[in-house]
Motif scaffolding. Structure first.
Motif, PDB file in Angstrom:
ATOM      1  N   GLY A  37       0.373  -1.375   0.022  1.00 16.67           N
ATOM      2  CA  GLY A  37      -0.156  -0.624   0.238  1.00 16.67           C
ATOM      3  C   GLY A  37       0.849   1.308   0.156  1.00 16.67           C
ATOM      4  N   ALA A  38       1.757   1.371   0.662  1.00 16.26           N
ATOM      5  CA  ALA A  38       2.895   2.499   0.757  1.00 16.26           C
ATOM      6  C   ALA A  38       3.745   2.554  -0.891  1.00 16.26           C
ATOM      7  N   VAL A  39       3.652   1.642  -1.113  1.00 18.10           N
ATOM      8  CA  VAL A  39       4.318   1.368  -2.570  1.00 18.10           C
ATOM      9  C   VAL A  39       2.985   2.154  -3.809  1.00 18.10           C
ATOM     10  N   SER A  40       1.916   1.574  -3.459  1.00 24.14           N
ATOM     11  CA  SER A  40       1.155   2.061  -4.172  1.00 24.14           C
ATOM     12  C   SER A  40       1.313   4.017  -3.987  1.00 24.14           C
ATOM     13  N   ALA A  41       1.171   3.749  -2.734  1.00 24.79           N
ATOM     14  CA  ALA A  41       0.777   6.027  -2.269  1.00 24.79           C
ATOM     15  C   ALA A  41       2.434   6.402  -3.084  1.00 24.79           C
ATOM     16  N   ALA A  42       3.077   5.644  -3.294  1.00 23.46           N
ATOM     17  CA  ALA A  42       4.551   6.397  -3.606  1.00 23.46           C
ATOM     18  C   ALA A  42       4.070   6.597  -5.151  1.00 23.46           C
ATOM     19  N   ASN A  43       3.875   5.193  -5.702  1.00 24.15           N
ATOM     20  CA  ASN A  43       4.109   5.890  -7.127  1.00 24.15           C
ATOM     21  C   ASN A  43       2.994   7.073  -7.388  1.00 24.15           C
ATOM     22  N   ASP A  44       1.776   7.211  -6.822  1.00 23.04           N
ATOM     23  CA  ASP A  44       0.335   7.272  -6.735  1.00 23.04           C
ATOM     24  C   ASP A  44       1.543   8.965  -6.648  1.00 23.04           C
ATOM     25  N   GLU A  45       2.137   9.868  -6.034  1.00 17.99           N
ATOM     26  CA  GLU A  45       2.522  11.049  -5.888  1.00 17.99           C
ATOM     27  C   GLU A  45       3.221  11.329  -6.540  1.00 17.99           C
ATOM     28  N   LEU A  46       4.033  10.360  -7.044  1.00 16.29           N
ATOM     29  CA  LEU A  46       4.971  10.439  -8.602  1.00 16.29           C
ATOM     30  C   LEU A  46       3.654  11.268  -9.609  1.00 16.29           C
ATOM     31  N   ALA A  47       2.583  10.045  -9.653  1.00 17.77           N
ATOM     32  CA  ALA A  47       1.784  10.435 -10.891  1.00 17.77           C
ATOM     33  C   ALA A  47       2.107  12.357 -10.588  1.00 17.77           C
ATOM     34  N   ASP A  48       1.327  12.447  -9.294  1.00 11.52           N
ATOM     35  CA  ASP A  48       1.008  13.572  -9.305  1.00 11.52           C
ATOM     36  C   ASP A  48       2.086  14.589  -9.283  1.00 11.52           C
ATOM     37  N   LEU A  49       3.321  14.253  -9.074  1.00  5.35           N
ATOM     38  CA  LEU A  49       4.629  15.852  -9.407  1.00  5.35           C
ATOM     39  C   LEU A  49       4.334  16.026 -10.278  1.00  5.35           C
ATOM     40  N   VAL A  50       4.179  14.673 -11.292  1.00  2.00           N
ATOM     41  CA  VAL A  50       4.635  14.393 -13.016  1.00  2.00           C
ATOM     42  C   VAL A  50       3.461  15.506 -13.670  1.00  2.00           C
ATOM     43  N   THR A  51       2.448  15.256 -12.655  1.00  3.04           N
ATOM     44  CA  THR A  51       0.844  16.253 -13.715  1.00  3.04           C
ATOM     45  C   THR A  51       1.974  17.381 -13.140  1.00  3.04           C
ATOM     46  N   TRP A  52       1.834  17.863 -11.840  1.00 10.45           N
ATOM     47  CA  TRP A  52       2.200  19.177 -11.603  1.00 10.45           C
ATOM     48  C   TRP A  52       3.545  19.926 -12.047  1.00 10.45           C
ATOM     49  N   ASP A  53       4.388  18.730 -12.597  1.00  8.77           N
ATOM     50  CA  ASP A  53       5.534  19.395 -13.420  1.00  8.77           C
ATOM     51  C   ASP A  53       6.323  18.627 -14.642  1.00  8.77           C
ATOM     52  N   HIS A  54       5.773  18.585 -15.433  1.00  6.92           N
ATOM     53  CA  HIS A  54       5.910  18.011 -16.678  1.00  6.92           C
ATOM     54  C   HIS A  54       7.613  17.407 -16.841  1.00  6.92           C
ATOM     55  N   SER A  55       8.165  18.698 -16.666  1.00  6.81           N
ATOM     56  CA  SER A  55       9.714  18.154 -16.650  1.00  6.81           C
ATOM     57  C   SER A  55      10.228  16.447 -16.231  1.00  6.81           C
ATOM     58  N   LEU A  56       9.764  16.003 -14.810  1.00  9.43           N
ATOM     59  CA  LEU A  56       9.561  15.582 -14.733  1.00  9.43           C
ATOM     60  C   LEU A  56      10.005  13.712 -14.742  1.00  9.43           C
ATOM     61  N   GLU A  57       8.680  13.874 -15.732  1.00  8.99           N
ATOM     62  CA  GLU A  57       8.524  12.871 -17.102  1.00  8.99           C
ATOM     63  C   GLU A  57       9.518  12.191 -17.260  1.00  8.99           C
ATOM     64  N   GLY A  58      10.032  11.192 -16.739  1.00  8.87           N
ATOM     65  CA  GLY A  58      10.749  10.065 -16.975  1.00  8.87           C
ATOM     66  C   GLY A  58      11.854   9.339 -15.894  1.00  8.87           C
ATOM     67  N   MET A  59      10.991   9.762 -14.787  1.00  7.53           N
ATOM     68  CA  MET A  59      12.086   9.999 -13.314  1.00  7.53           C
ATOM     69  C   MET A  59      11.340   8.293 -12.831  1.00  7.53           C
ATOM     70  N   GLY A  60      12.101   7.637 -12.537  1.00  8.63           N
ATOM     71  CA  GLY A  60      11.399   6.049 -11.631  1.00  8.63           C
ATOM     72  C   GLY A  60      11.949   6.076 -10.597  1.00  8.63           C
ATOM     73  N   THR A  61      11.547   4.296 -10.136  1.00 11.94           N
ATOM     74  CA  THR A  61      12.773   3.920  -8.705  1.00 11.94           C
ATOM     75  C   THR A  61      12.243   2.963  -9.117  1.00 11.94           C
ATOM     76  N   THR A  62      13.238   2.641  -8.933  1.00 13.79           N
ATOM     77  CA  THR A  62      13.009   0.350  -8.148  1.00 13.79           C
ATOM     78  C   THR A  62      12.627   0.476  -7.014  1.00 13.79           C
ATOM     79  N   PHE A  63      12.153  -1.013  -6.400  1.00 14.72           N
ATOM     80  CA  PHE A  63      12.307  -0.775  -4.531  1.00 14.72           C
ATOM     81  C   PHE A  63      12.137  -2.267  -4.808  1.00 14.72           C
ATOM     82  N   CYS A  64      13.001  -2.438  -3.505  1.00  7.35           N
ATOM     83  CA  CYS A  64      13.042  -4.164  -3.011  1.00  7.35           C
ATOM     84  C   CYS A  64      13.229  -3.647  -1.699  1.00  7.35           C
ATOM     85  N   GLY A  65      12.115  -3.847  -0.902  1.00  4.86           N
ATOM     86  CA  GLY A  65      11.925  -4.366   0.804  1.00  4.86           C
ATOM     87  C   GLY A  65      11.167  -5.024   1.385  1.00  4.86           C
ATOM     88  N   VAL A  66      12.041  -4.787   2.486  1.00  3.09           N
ATOM     89  CA  VAL A  66      10.507  -5.639   2.791  1.00  3.09           C
ATOM     90  C   VAL A  66      10.458  -5.839   4.849  1.00  3.09           C
TER      91      VAL A  66
END
Length: 441
Positions: A43-72
């Motif tokens: 759920g936290a990872v999904s929330a992070a993905n949603d926030e990334l979508a909001d950031l790209v919508t807010w600032d289109h220059s951020l289009e293309g950013m991303g991150t891997t995630f591996c955690g427990v």
């Protein structure tokens, strides 16, 4: 909780993407057990993905950013593992190394299909291409699993700055060191010696008996997430709708009680619809007529809005075995196809390099019809290159593998060493890699 998030898209704020992921999951750090750990962490990872979508919508220059995630998360007996991308989680137990994760990369898919070997994957020209990352796209969902752990197990979570350069058998030998600090130092040395040009981020932990002193240690965040500021941005969270429950106190008390707003009560609706109309209050009929007209107006506005939106969307895809430019989006609404072919070409998809062909079959999103035509030109060049290579075949390359994994907790050691960030093209977009002999078959 043990986590590695490896940002990608240097100029497009990969450090910001990884920071968003780490901070979202840090807020979710709490005592959970079993499947609850997976629900909370995913759920936290999904929330992070949603926030990334909001950031790209807010600032289109951020289009293309991303991150891997591996955690427990760790409950004392099991790890709740959540993973997306090519960062890895390993478990070292009884002198044997187990990869707990599976890379979401282009070369890993070729290995899975038996088209290349693990050794060939390590030197493949497109080994940095990822098929799934956190980048604000809803279809990129992580893998989840529960992993049993025992006292004496050693856990390793790392970015591809380590596992992309140092083979598993070397990692396994180093993890046999008695000291975590010694193992950490040797892993970093091996990564640099192997020519590592990417960030080297490592988390090591031993599973030990419960210890109050260890439990009291403050969580530690290192790397970009420790100092990168996430800009203030608009959040596209749903706005709660409070029904007109009546004047004054009745409405306010319902809000304070935390009741879920009732958006539609079918029983009350039916009672009103079939109630006899009082001749002295004929305005009821007029109110219903106005309500129906309002719904029709909203539907008409929505229809024209969607039509206008689809008219500005383009993508390149397959049209019965040839490359074509489509207007719209590659989806279907019930029985209505939301796109149409707007330009055809004479480029056969079977002539394309393997990677290009896969991209076309899964569709390539572009910003405009001009971008689509530029992409078609790249595809045509790739097809011509493959035809030339097939006419004069050359020997193909050979290589090595990429791992995957899971994790646990207790007495962790962490390290992040940075080097220039290598470009990691995403699995979507119109910029295509150069064609090599390995790509044509």
């Amino acid at each position: 909780m043990l986590v590695v998030a490896d940002g990608m898209g240097g100029a497009a704020a990969g450090d910001l993407a990884s920071t968003v992921a780490v901070r979202q999951v840090a807020r979710a750090d709490s005592h959970r057990t079993g499947e609850e750990m997976l629900e909370v962490l995913a759920g936290a990872v999904s929330a992070a993905n949603d926030e990334l979508a909001d950031l790209v919508t807010w600032d289109h220059s951020l289009e293309g950013m991303g991150t891997t995630f591996c955690g427990v998360m760790f409950d004392g007996a099991q790890l709740g593992l959540v993973h997306i991308g090519d960062s890895r989680g390993y478990m070292y137990r009884d002198h044997a190394l187990e990869r707990m994760t599976h890379d979401h990369s282009w070369v890993q898919s070729l290995v899975d299909e038996g088209r290349i070997t693990e050794s060939e994957a390590a030197v493949h020209p497109h080994r940095s291409l990822l098929l799934k990352v956190l980048n604000g796209q809803p279809q990129h969902t992580p893998d989840t699993r529960l992993v049993d752990v025992h006292e004496g197990d050693r856990l390793l979570f790392c970015s591809d700055g380590l596992c992309g350069f140092v083979p598993d058998h070397v990692i396994s030998e180093i993890l046999g060191q008695e000291s975590l600090d010694d193992a950490m130092a040797l892993l970093i040395t091996e990564a640099h010696a192997a020519g590592g040009s990417d960030n080297i981020t490592i988390v090591l932990a031993d599973v030990v008996a419960q210890d109050d002193a260890l439990d009291a240690v403050e969580p530690k965040i290192i790397g970009a997430a420790a100092f990168t500021a996430v800009p203030e941005h608009e959040v596209t969270a749903p706005i709660p709708v409070v029904p007109d429950a009546g004047p004054g106190e009745a409405r306010g008390s319902a809000r304070r009680a935390g009741e879920t707003p009732l958006l539609f009560d079918s029983e009350a609706e039916e009672s009103m619809r079939y109630a006899p109309i009082d001749p002295e209050h004929g305005h009821r009929g007029r109110a219903w007529l106005l309500s129906i007209l309002g719904v029709l107006v909203v539907a008409a506005v929505a229809f024209f809005g969607v039509h206008t939106y689809l008219g500005d969307q383009y993508y390149v895809g397959d049209d019965n075995g040839t490359v074509a430019i489509y207007q719209g989006i590659p989806d279907r609404l019930v029985w209505v196809q939301l796109s149409k072919v707007t330009e055809t070409t004479d480029i056969s998809t079977s002539d394309l390099p393997i990677y290009y062909r896969t991209k076309v079959e899964s569709t390539i999103s572009v910003d405009s019809v001009d971008s689509a035509r530029a992409t078609v030109a790249e595809l045509r060049s790739g097809a011509q290159r493959c035809k030339a290579l097939k006419a004069s075949p050359k020997p193909s390359a050979s290589a090595s593998p990429k791992p995957s994994s899971s994790a646990s907790s207790s007495s962790p050691t962490t390290s992040a060493t940075s080097s220039p960030t290598a470009g990691s093209p995403s699995a979507s977009g119109s910029s295509l890699p150069k064609v090599s002999e390995d790509d044509c078959s």
